[in-house]
Design a protein around this motif. Sequence first.
Motif, PDB file in Angstrom:
ATOM      1  N   UNK A   2       0.804  -1.223   0.000  1.00 20.26           N
ATOM      2  CA  UNK A   2       0.000   0.000   0.000  1.00 20.26           C
ATOM      3  C   UNK A   2       0.834   1.269   0.000  1.00 20.26           C
ATOM      4  N   UNK A   3       2.029   1.212   0.565  1.00 16.04           N
ATOM      5  CA  UNK A   3       2.872   2.400   0.662  1.00 16.04           C
ATOM      6  C   UNK A   3       4.145   2.191  -0.146  1.00 16.04           C
ATOM      7  N   UNK A   4       4.583   3.264  -0.785  1.00 16.12           N
ATOM      8  CA  UNK A   4       5.838   3.185  -1.520  1.00 16.12           C
ATOM      9  C   UNK A   4       7.005   3.188  -0.535  1.00 16.12           C
ATOM     10  N   UNK A   5       8.141   2.769  -1.022  1.00 17.85           N
ATOM     11  CA  UNK A   5       9.352   2.769  -0.197  1.00 17.85           C
ATOM     12  C   UNK A   5       9.671   4.182   0.290  1.00 17.85           C
ATOM     13  N   UNK A   6       9.463   5.168  -0.575  1.00 12.11           N
ATOM     14  CA  UNK A   6       9.729   6.558  -0.215  1.00 12.11           C
ATOM     15  C   UNK A   6       8.788   7.030   0.889  1.00 12.11           C
ATOM     16  N   UNK A   7       7.522   6.615   0.810  1.00 13.99           N
ATOM     17  CA  UNK A   7       6.543   7.008   1.825  1.00 13.99           C
ATOM     18  C   UNK A   7       6.872   6.370   3.168  1.00 13.99           C
ATOM     19  N   UNK A   8       7.290   5.115   3.137  1.00 12.02           N
ATOM     20  CA  UNK A   8       7.685   4.430   4.371  1.00 12.02           C
ATOM     21  C   UNK A   8       8.878   5.129   4.998  1.00 12.02           C
ATOM     22  N   UNK A   9       9.862   5.494   4.189  1.00 10.33           N
ATOM     23  CA  UNK A   9      11.032   6.224   4.703  1.00 10.33           C
ATOM     24  C   UNK A   9      10.608   7.553   5.315  1.00 10.33           C
ATOM     25  N   UNK A  10       9.712   8.250   4.655  1.00  7.66           N
ATOM     26  CA  UNK A  10       9.227   9.536   5.158  1.00  7.66           C
ATOM     27  C   UNK A  10       8.529   9.371   6.503  1.00  7.66           C
ATOM     28  N   UNK A  11       7.693   8.357   6.610  1.00  4.92           N
ATOM     29  CA  UNK A  11       6.987   8.091   7.868  1.00  4.92           C
ATOM     30  C   UNK A  11       7.978   7.735   8.973  1.00  4.92           C
ATOM     31  N   UNK A  27      18.643   7.828  22.477  1.00  6.20           N
ATOM     32  CA  UNK A  27      19.175   7.111  21.330  1.00  6.20           C
ATOM     33  C   UNK A  27      20.625   6.726  21.562  1.00  6.20           C
ATOM     34  N   UNK A  28      20.907   5.459  21.317  1.00 12.37           N
ATOM     35  CA  UNK A  28      22.288   4.984  21.378  1.00 12.37           C
ATOM     36  C   UNK A  28      22.812   4.746  19.959  1.00 12.37           C
ATOM     37  N   UNK A  29      21.988   5.105  18.975  1.00 10.12           N
ATOM     38  CA  UNK A  29      22.404   5.006  17.589  1.00 10.12           C
ATOM     39  C   UNK A  29      21.947   6.263  16.867  1.00 10.12           C
ATOM     40  N   UNK A  30      22.435   6.433  15.691  1.00  9.49           N
ATOM     41  CA  UNK A  30      22.124   7.596  14.869  1.00  9.49           C
ATOM     42  C   UNK A  30      20.626   7.614  14.533  1.00  9.49           C
ATOM     43  N   UNK A  31      20.034   8.805  14.470  1.00  7.74           N
ATOM     44  CA  UNK A  31      18.608   8.921  14.148  1.00  7.74           C
ATOM     45  C   UNK A  31      18.278   8.281  12.804  1.00  7.74           C
ATOM     46  N   UNK A  32      19.164   8.436  11.853  1.00  7.13           N
ATOM     47  CA  UNK A  32      18.932   7.851  10.529  1.00  7.13           C
ATOM     48  C   UNK A  32      18.920   6.322  10.602  1.00  7.13           C
ATOM     49  N   UNK A  33      19.788   5.756  11.429  1.00  3.83           N
ATOM     50  CA  UNK A  33      19.803   4.298  11.604  1.00  3.83           C
ATOM     51  C   UNK A  33      18.500   3.816  12.243  1.00  3.83           C
ATOM     52  N   UNK A  34      18.004   4.573  13.220  1.00  2.08           N
ATOM     53  CA  UNK A  34      16.730   4.228  13.848  1.00  2.08           C
ATOM     54  C   UNK A  34      15.602   4.317  12.823  1.00  2.08           C
ATOM     55  N   UNK A  41      10.667  -2.457   9.892  1.00  5.94           N
ATOM     56  CA  UNK A  41       9.532  -3.046  10.621  1.00  5.94           C
ATOM     57  C   UNK A  41       8.224  -2.769   9.872  1.00  5.94           C
ATOM     58  N   UNK A  42       8.041  -1.550   9.422  1.00  9.10           N
ATOM     59  CA  UNK A  42       6.829  -1.198   8.669  1.00  9.10           C
ATOM     60  C   UNK A  42       6.745  -2.031   7.391  1.00  9.10           C
ATOM     61  N   UNK A  44       8.141  -4.972   6.672  1.00 12.16           N
ATOM     62  CA  UNK A  44       7.841  -6.379   6.981  1.00 12.16           C
ATOM     63  C   UNK A  44       6.369  -6.564   7.319  1.00 12.16           C
ATOM     64  N   UNK A  45       5.829  -5.647   8.085  1.00 12.35           N
ATOM     65  CA  UNK A  45       4.429  -5.725   8.477  1.00 12.35           C
ATOM     66  C   UNK A  45       3.512  -5.647   7.257  1.00 12.35           C
ATOM     67  N   UNK A  46       3.787  -4.715   6.373  1.00 15.40           N
ATOM     68  CA  UNK A  46       2.967  -4.562   5.169  1.00 15.40           C
ATOM     69  C   UNK A  46       3.085  -5.782   4.257  1.00 15.40           C
ATOM     70  N   UNK A  47       4.256  -6.393   4.213  1.00 12.70           N
ATOM     71  CA  UNK A  47       4.429  -7.592   3.398  1.00 12.70           C
ATOM     72  C   UNK A  47       3.605  -8.752   3.949  1.00 12.70           C
ATOM     73  N   UNK A  48       3.522  -8.853   5.261  1.00 17.43           N
ATOM     74  CA  UNK A  48       2.696  -9.898   5.877  1.00 17.43           C
ATOM     75  C   UNK A  48       1.235  -9.680   5.490  1.00 17.43           C
ATOM     76  N   UNK A  49       0.773  -8.445   5.566  1.00 17.72           N
ATOM     77  CA  UNK A  49      -0.604  -8.142   5.162  1.00 17.72           C
ATOM     78  C   UNK A  49      -0.841  -8.512   3.703  1.00 17.72           C
ATOM     79  N   UNK A  50       0.118  -8.183   2.840  1.00 16.46           N
ATOM     80  CA  UNK A  50       0.003  -8.528   1.421  1.00 16.46           C
ATOM     81  C   UNK A  50      -0.087 -10.038   1.222  1.00 16.46           C
ATOM     82  N   UNK A  51       0.733 -10.793   1.953  1.00 19.23           N
ATOM     83  CA  UNK A  51       0.712 -12.251   1.850  1.00 19.23           C
ATOM     84  C   UNK A  51      -0.626 -12.815   2.303  1.00 19.23           C
ATOM     85  N   UNK A  52      -1.146 -12.294   3.390  1.00 22.06           N
ATOM     86  CA  UNK A  52      -2.443 -12.742   3.897  1.00 22.06           C
ATOM     87  C   UNK A  52      -3.531 -12.450   2.865  1.00 22.06           C
ATOM     88  N   UNK A  53      -3.518 -11.274   2.293  1.00 22.70           N
ATOM     89  CA  UNK A  53      -4.495 -10.899   1.265  1.00 22.70           C
ATOM     90  C   UNK A  53      -4.398 -11.842   0.070  1.00 22.70           C
TER      91      UNK A  53
END
Length: 94
Positions: A2-11, A27-34, A41-42, A44-53
Amino acid sequence: MRLSEERIESISLAITDRLAEDELVDLTLDEEDLAHLIADVITRDLKIEDEIQRDAVEWISINRKHLESGTTNWQIELEKQRELLAVRRGYTLP
């Protein structure tokens, strides 16, 4: 997906920025790494939904051939199968 890679990165960047700005996490790591971890995580979650669908649609096409795609009865069966598949996978649908 449902979301593009760019949209996921933006979120994920927005989430990270908000967490850091409001000092809700130490933060113990860089904000960009987080942000990348959150994006993963987002994604992987969307891929699971796609597989279920996909699996639910496939199940209907095999086991409920008499149902016409897009009809109310087809939609009801789709939701029922999606829920069953989600439960089997330990996943909670939105």
